[in-house]
Design a protein around this motif. Structure first.
Motif, PDB file in Angstrom:
ATOM      1  N   ASP A  31      62.300  26.708  26.002  1.00 41.96           N
ATOM      2  CA  ASP A  31      61.077  26.249  26.670  1.00 41.96           C
ATOM      3  C   ASP A  31      59.816  26.819  26.034  1.00 41.96           C
ATOM      4  OD1 ASP A  31      61.408  28.866  27.412  1.00 41.96           O
ATOM      5  OD2 ASP A  31      61.430  28.508  29.572  1.00 41.96           O
ATOM      6  N   HIS A  32      59.922  27.309  24.791  1.00 41.36           N
ATOM      7  CA  HIS A  32      58.794  27.822  23.996  1.00 41.36           C
ATOM      8  C   HIS A  32      58.282  29.166  24.493  1.00 41.36           C
ATOM      9  CE1 HIS A  32      57.557  23.405  22.811  1.00 41.36           C
ATOM     10  NE2 HIS A  32      58.872  23.596  22.811  1.00 41.36           N
ATOM     11  N   SER A  33      59.007  29.804  25.396  1.00 41.35           N
ATOM     12  CA  SER A  33      58.494  31.033  25.993  1.00 41.35           C
ATOM     13  C   SER A  33      59.407  32.219  25.726  1.00 41.35           C
ATOM     14  CB  SER A  33      58.298  30.859  27.507  1.00 41.35           C
ATOM     15  OG  SER A  33      59.548  30.758  28.150  1.00 41.35           O
ATOM     16  N   VAL A  34      58.820  33.409  25.914  1.00 40.77           N
ATOM     17  CA  VAL A  34      59.539  34.673  25.824  1.00 40.77           C
ATOM     18  C   VAL A  34      59.373  35.366  27.173  1.00 40.77           C
ATOM     19  CG1 VAL A  34      59.704  36.888  24.628  1.00 40.77           C
ATOM     20  CG2 VAL A  34      59.031  34.831  23.356  1.00 40.77           C
ATOM     21  N   HIS A  35      60.468  35.824  27.756  1.00 40.02           N
ATOM     22  CA  HIS A  35      60.394  36.491  29.059  1.00 40.02           C
ATOM     23  C   HIS A  35      60.879  37.926  28.935  1.00 40.02           C
ATOM     24  CE1 HIS A  35      59.677  32.966  31.825  1.00 40.02           C
ATOM     25  NE2 HIS A  35      60.015  32.352  30.697  1.00 40.02           N
ATOM     26  N   THR A  36      60.262  38.801  29.732  1.00 37.40           N
ATOM     27  CA  THR A  36      60.701  40.191  29.784  1.00 37.40           C
ATOM     28  C   THR A  36      61.196  40.507  31.197  1.00 37.40           C
ATOM     29  OG1 THR A  36      58.471  41.023  30.314  1.00 37.40           O
ATOM     30  CG2 THR A  36      59.080  40.865  27.981  1.00 37.40           C
ATOM     31  N   TRP A  37      62.184  41.425  31.258  1.00 33.92           N
ATOM     32  CA  TRP A  37      62.888  41.694  32.520  1.00 33.92           C
ATOM     33  C   TRP A  37      63.044  43.186  32.718  1.00 33.92           C
ATOM     34  CZ3 TRP A  37      63.981  36.995  34.743  1.00 33.92           C
ATOM     35  CH2 TRP A  37      63.985  35.896  33.883  1.00 33.92           C
ATOM     36  N   GLY A  73      52.739  31.263  23.767  1.00 31.28           N
ATOM     37  CA  GLY A  73      51.947  31.119  22.546  1.00 31.28           C
ATOM     38  C   GLY A  73      52.682  30.330  21.489  1.00 31.28           C
ATOM     39  N   HIS A  74      54.002  30.436  21.490  1.00 34.40           N
ATOM     40  CA  HIS A  74      54.781  29.662  20.528  1.00 34.40           C
ATOM     41  C   HIS A  74      54.653  28.170  20.837  1.00 34.40           C
ATOM     42  CE1 HIS A  74      56.765  32.571  17.992  1.00 34.40           C
ATOM     43  NE2 HIS A  74      57.118  33.302  19.036  1.00 34.40           N
TER      44      HIS A  74
END
Length: 882
Positions: A561-567, A113-114
């Motif tokens: 890369d404009h993204s947010v990741h969850t782990w 979304g960013h």
């Protein structure tokens, strides 16, 4: 039609249920199982979980099959691809194999979304629900529900940059409970520190700079240099004065000097808020007998009289000869535009540059920018201007510092007690984020430099601090003494940028990000790295935060890369497949060749490597080719003197050749003559293997690959950069087809370097790609343009024979032509859709495949395969026999 399933064993046994069941239900079932097979299927499902909900069942079948192939299970990929779904036709195209260098079994979700790099992240809890808060260079703050992956709300940064008048970027975030309410505190590039209510998403306050604390009054300043004067007994605002320049004392009276953008200055009494004195325009300012003198014009009783002021003393000039000396002096030797006079004395002067200077020895107890914090009875406090323009004072040192992983801040009610500016080296952000990592009154932990990234943890009942060291390691220290404890966390090869710790499921874990581009997971009890680095981002990861979701430890990472990741860190310690080889940055070009008699796929990426893949199995067929400088922009292959070579071009204008069999560089790089190479292809010309290059200039060039020398003259005719080139045969002659920014397609005789016929016109915007093939009627070319059309050209007649409007003009702007049953077909990448067209009829034949991510390159391959690159991965697609 969507299916509801309640049996995890049935879900794992039947691919059609995995495809057709509701995503939320699938995730819930998969989360309840920890055996290796369930964990792997969960990893496949989560790889693209963000797109499942909005996809049709055939599309979801394709994406799940692709993700299984990316994670290395071709058998599961085949089962998913051929799964029968109610009222859904069998798949026409399936994935044969795919690379998966950045796929990770621990990956949960990708939050998108960013619109710019995400550089800050924090975690919090709202009504018991875990959330992540992210700040980006797109100048927005976003809040995400970590249970569902949905964005809860978005807020724009409130302040604007004074020079660009653009909103400032969020550069750091920290979660807190402010008087019991969940909040997030942000710092932006303009220096503003703001407080946001996480329940409403509204900005509720701004931290002020503290300028002064005279009796019963507190003077603060906002980021836009507005000064606020507060009553310490009531907490109410007394005055708000914009454009602060100086704070001073005149004859025992505290005054504020403000400077407007046009250079006009005013002096204000801080106690009653009245403006005192006058700002007078200067008509002439010179040096007389070594002293600065200013002549001002002042209106008195409607008569204009001239006055002289000695700027060394601030007093009027009493020497009657001064007027004569002023008249004889050179004009305006001093660049002064105004003076401000208070009680018969010049207090300030303003230069033509609008700089305002305070004259004389008037005491100024606080620098113009003030301090981050103040002292109230020896304790550090900070002050916010609330949305309703009221004062709030926060105790930054009272315990407890944390509650449920969030910084605890409590207000102090104004009681009239004196508040004074703190030392200028005590930084608000360090205190708010607890980055001082020390005793509340001591400032910082012994042996730790100010601003060092750090995190708290509890090991064996003892509170410890994890600190970043200069040798790229993370040290475990005693939180009281700063003493280093036994082993360090070793593995990063460059500076560690951020770290976070979490305890759950009986384990103590930490996550670190570094400039080496990796995100690493650590078992704090053993001080060992857990498994390979977390992979999923393309490019640098700037920040990490941790929390607990559903009883399991989770990390949230923010990337360029404009993204947010969850782990899911609960996978730590569970055996999983080894990391797969592949590119670590976006693939930029795709081609094919033959290596030792076997067809191979060749990919080039922004990671400056070229990789070779067995076209039948997808395994790497040779070691990566290296030697290019930076991102590979163009790629092709040829056979030169009996050996297969790979030709690449990067941003340094040079062309490199590698022997595909040995991986060695051949000769010296060719200086292309282009500012940057945009496309390359090869052809046989007069029994020589010739390379045709195009670039950001209007003239393609030819090169003899055996000698690395130019052939003939440049192909002149285009009026702007040439973006694409393809070759074929016309009446037995080798020809090139080029396309460019001048909206034209052109045909060239490679034997003579001359243009054949007139330019092929019809496109109304840049032509971005062209591909030529031989059909049973003769050679044709298919071109693609930013005008959203495909056009088919008969190269024998030089005429356009058909035009097709694409479904969307977005995507990698590439077209690849092929032939089926003697007739031309065009394959396009449009965002995440791969489509096949009949350019002669203008009809879309089919949507070949829906990808997990937008495509970035494609080409046709032997055996009717399609090679498609998306992100860092390459996939081989093949048509089924239906």
């Amino acid at each position: 039609m969507r299916t509801f399933v309640s049996d995890i064993d049935e879900l794992l046994a039947k691919p059609e249920l995995l495809i057709s069941s509701e995503p939320a239900q699938v995730l819930e079932l998969l989360n309840d199982r920890r055996d290796p097979r369930a964990l792997f299927v969960a990893a496949v499902y989560r790889a693209s979980v963000g797109v499942h909900e909005r996809m049709s069942l055939p599309q979801r079948r394709q994406v799940l099959s692709m993700d299984a192939a990316r994670l290395g299970d071709r058998a599961l990929a085949a089962r998913l691809a051929t799964a029968r779904l109610p009222d859904v036709a069998p798949a026409a195209w399936i994935v044969n194999w795919a690379s998966g260098s950045l796929t990770d079994y621990r990956h949960l979700r990708c939050l998108t979304g960013h619109g710019g790099p995400v550089i800050a992240v924090a975690t919090a809890a709202v009504h018991g629900k875990p959330v992540a808060v992210t700040g980006s260079r797109d100048k927005t703050l976003r809040v995400w529900d970590l249970t569902t992956g949905e964005q809860m709300f978005e807020s724009g940064t409130r302040h604007t940059d004074p020079i660009s008048s653009q909103r400032a970027e969020v550069v750091d975030v920290v979660s807190a409970t402010c008087d019991g309410r969940p909040a997030v505190i942000t710092r932006d590039a303009g220096g503003s520190v703001l407080v946001w209510d996480l329940e409403t998403g509204q900005n509720v306050g701004e931290f002020m700079r503290v300028l002064d604390g005279p009796p019963q009054v507190l003077v603060t300043m906002s980021a836009d240099r507005t000064v606020y004067v507060w009553s310490l007994s009531t907490g109410r605002l007394m005055h708000a004065l914009p454009s602060m320049a100086h704070l001073a004392t005149l004859s025992g009276r505290r005054v504020l000097v403000t400077a407007e953008p046009d250079g006009v200055t005013h002096v204000w009494d801080l106690v009653d808020g009245r403006r005192i004195g006058a700002c007078l325009p200067v008509t002439k300012a010179v040096m007389i007998d070594g002293r600065p003198v200013a002549q001002v014009a002042q209106v008195a009783q409607n008569d204009r009289s001239m006055f002289l002021w000695d700027l060394a003393t601030g007093r009027p000039v009493g020497d009657p000869q001064a007027h004569l000396m002023l008249a004889q002096a050179d004009d305006d030797t001093l660049d002064i535009t105004t003076v401000t006079v208070v009680d018969g004395r010049v207090i300030t002067v303003t230069l033509a540059s609008h700089e305002t200077h305070l004259l004389g020895d008037h005491p100024s107890s606080t620098p113009a920018l003030g301090t981050d914090t103040a002292l109230l009875e020896g304790r550090h406090v900070a002050v916010t201007l609330e949305a309703e323009r009221s004062l709030r004072m926060w105790d930054l040192t009272a315990g407890p510092l944390y509650r449920e992983g969030m910084r605890v801040l409590a207000t102090v009610e104004p009681t009239g007690r004196p508040v004074v500016p703190a030392d200028s080296d005590v930084r608000l952000w360090d205190l708010v984020t607890d980055r001082t990592i020390g005793h509340p009154h001591a400032g910082r932990l012994p042996g730790v430099s100010p601003g060092t990234p750090a995190a708290r943890a509890v090991l064996d009942g003892r509170e410890v601090v994890l600190t970043v060291e200069k040798d790229h390691t993370v040290q475990v220290r005693d939180s009281e003494t700063g003493r280093c404890l036994d082993q360090v966390l070793t593995g990063h090869t460059d500076r560690v940028l951020s770290l976070a710790a979490v305890a759950a499921e009986g384990r103590n874990l930490a996550v670190t990000t570094a400039l080496d581009g990796t995100v690493r997971l650590w078992d704090l009890d053993s001080r060992q790295q857990e498994g390979p680095p977390l992979t999923g981002h393309i490019g640098q990861v700037w920040d990490v935060a941790t929390t607990v979701v559903g009883g399991r430890p989770v990390a949230v990472t923010a990337g360029a890369d404009h993204s947010v990741h969850t782990w899911d860190l609960g996978h730590a310690g569970v055996s999983a497949a080894h990391p797969r080889a592949g590119h670590t940055r976006t693939i930029t070009a795709v081609g094919t060749a033959v290596l030792r008699g076997q067809p191979v796929a060749i990919t080039a990426g922004a990671d400056a490597t070229v990789r070779i893949w067995d076209l039948a199995t997808g395994r790497e067929a040779a070691d990566p080719l290296t030697g290019s400088v930076g991102k590979v922009c163009a790629l092709t292959s040829a056979v030169v003197s009996g050996r297969t070579v790979v030709i690449t071009a990067g941003p340094d204008t040079r062309i490199h050749m590698h022997d595909l069999a040995t991986g060695r560089l051949i000769g010296e790089p060719i200086l292309s003559g282009h500012a940057r190479v945009t496309a390359m292809t090869c052809a046989e010309v007069n029994r020589r293997t010739v390379l045709v290059t195009s670039g950001t200039d209007p003239a393609p060039r030819l090169w003899d690959l055996a000698t690395a020398e130019p052939v003939g003259t440049a192909l002149t005719g285009h009026s702007s950069r040439v973006t694409a080139v393809s070759t074929t045969q016309l009446d037995g002659r080798p020809v090139a087809v080029t396309a460019g920014w001048d909206n034209t397609v052109r045909l060239w005789d490679l034997s003579t370097s001359r243009q054949i016929g007139d330019p092929l016109t019809g496109h109304t915007d840049w032509v971005t790609s062209v591909s030529a093939v031989q059909t049973k009627e003769g050679p044709v070319a298919v071109s693609r343009s930013r005008d959203g059309t495909l056009r088919l050209w008969d190269l024998t007649t030089g005429q356009q024979t058909a035009s097709t409007t694409l479904d969307t003009a977005t995507g990698c702007q590439t077209v690849s032509a092929t032939v089926r049953d003697g007739r031309p077909l065009a394959v396009t990448a449009e965002a995440d859709r791969i489509r096949m067209w009949n350019p002669a009829s203008g009809r879309r034949i089919e949507t070949v495949y829906v990808l997990p991510q937008p495509a970035c390159a494609l080409t046709t391959a032997p055996g009717g395969q399609l090679l498609v690159a998306f992100g860092t991965d390459i996939a081989s697609l093949r048509r089924t026999e239906r």
